[in-house]
Design a protein around this motif. Structure first.
Motif, short mmCIF file in Angstrom:
data_model
loop_
_atom_site.label_atom_id
_atom_site.label_comp_id
_atom_site.label_asym_id
_atom_site.label_seq_id
_atom_site.Cartn_x
_atom_site.Cartn_y
_atom_site.Cartn_z
N LEU A 83 -2.72 5.28 -0.85
CA LEU A 83 -2.90 4.10 0.37
C LEU A 83 -3.03 4.85 1.85
N GLY A 84 -2.41 5.84 2.07
CA GLY A 84 -2.55 6.70 3.34
C GLY A 84 -3.76 7.14 3.65
N GLU A 85 -4.68 7.47 2.41
CA GLU A 85 -6.19 7.89 2.54
C GLU A 85 -6.85 6.62 2.93
N GLU A 129 -2.83 -4.79 -5.59
CA GLU A 129 -1.38 -5.28 -4.95
C GLU A 129 -1.00 -4.08 -4.04
N VAL A 130 -1.50 -3.19 -3.98
CA VAL A 130 -0.93 -2.05 -2.90
C VAL A 130 -2.24 -1.86 -2.06
N CYS A 134 -5.87 -3.44 2.83
CA CYS A 134 -6.61 -2.38 3.47
C CYS A 134 -7.96 -2.41 3.27
N VAL A 135 -8.15 -2.33 1.78
CA VAL A 135 -9.54 -2.42 1.60
C VAL A 135 -10.24 -3.30 1.88
N GLN A 136 -9.91 -4.73 2.06
CA GLN A 136 -10.44 -5.90 2.67
C GLN A 136 -10.61 -5.51 4.03
#
Length: 186
Positions: A83-85, A129-130, A134-136
């Motif tokens: 998630l940080g990346e 879910e995680v 951010c991907v959107q």
């Protein structure tokens, strides 16, 4: 009978090792630095578990300039390195817009590099879910850049460990992410 043996070679541990980059690698890094057709963006993130923070950073390399930006993200709950990346990619895309506006000469292509080996598969899952939100946001930022500068070619790719070693541009992003995670952002 007496036989004479040659002296054994010195052990590997005693041999001098060259720790710096080779001349070919230095030439490759110089070529990337002065390249006027391709902008390279190196992303990295770091986690500080005590404060539940991600430090994310991006290093922009183009036309003799290296610009490093960093930011800190707070998160409650478990911290995920991937998630940080993904947040580092989002940070790079958001700041890329500002970096391009100040340029007199635009690059023909932009390559954004991350050290997550499954980054292409990760960017396909907006329902995760995680990582989903951010991907959107990454897809939205990509669309905004492609809308504002349609002549640019934008690519997000994986940076293998062989390319990470002796790469001062990636190292700059890595160090800035660590400083951001450790609350040392200026």
């Amino acid at each position: 009978m007496y036989r004479r043996f040659s002296r054994p070679p010195s052990p590997m541990a005693l041999r001098r090792k060259d720790w710096g980059p080779s001349r070919a690698r230095q030439a490759e890094m110089d070529q990337q630095l002065w390249d006027q057709k391709t902008m390279r963006v190196y992303c990295d993130s770091s986690i500080h578990h005590k404060t539940n923070t991600y430090g994310v950073a991006a290093s922009y390399v183009y036309d003799g300039w290296v610009t490093v930006t960093s930011e800190r993200f707070y998160r409650s709950g478990a911290l995920h390195g991937t998630l940080g990346e993904v947040c580092a990619l989002l940070h790079a895309l958001r700041h890329l817009d500002n970096d391009l506006q100040g340029r007199r000469f635009l690059p023909e292509s932009i390559i954004i590099m991350s050290d997550v080996d499954h980054i292409h598969e990760l960017l396909l899952h907006t329902e995760h879910e995680v990582y989903g939100k951010c991907v959107q946001k990454i897809h939205d930022a990509q669309a905004a850049i492609e809308r504002d500068w349609p002549e640019l070619s934008l690519e997000i790719t994986y940076l293998p460990p062989k390319e990470q070693s002796n790469n001062p541009h990636y190292r700059g992003a890595h160090n800035a992410a660590r400083k951001a995670a450790m609350n040392k952002v200026r």
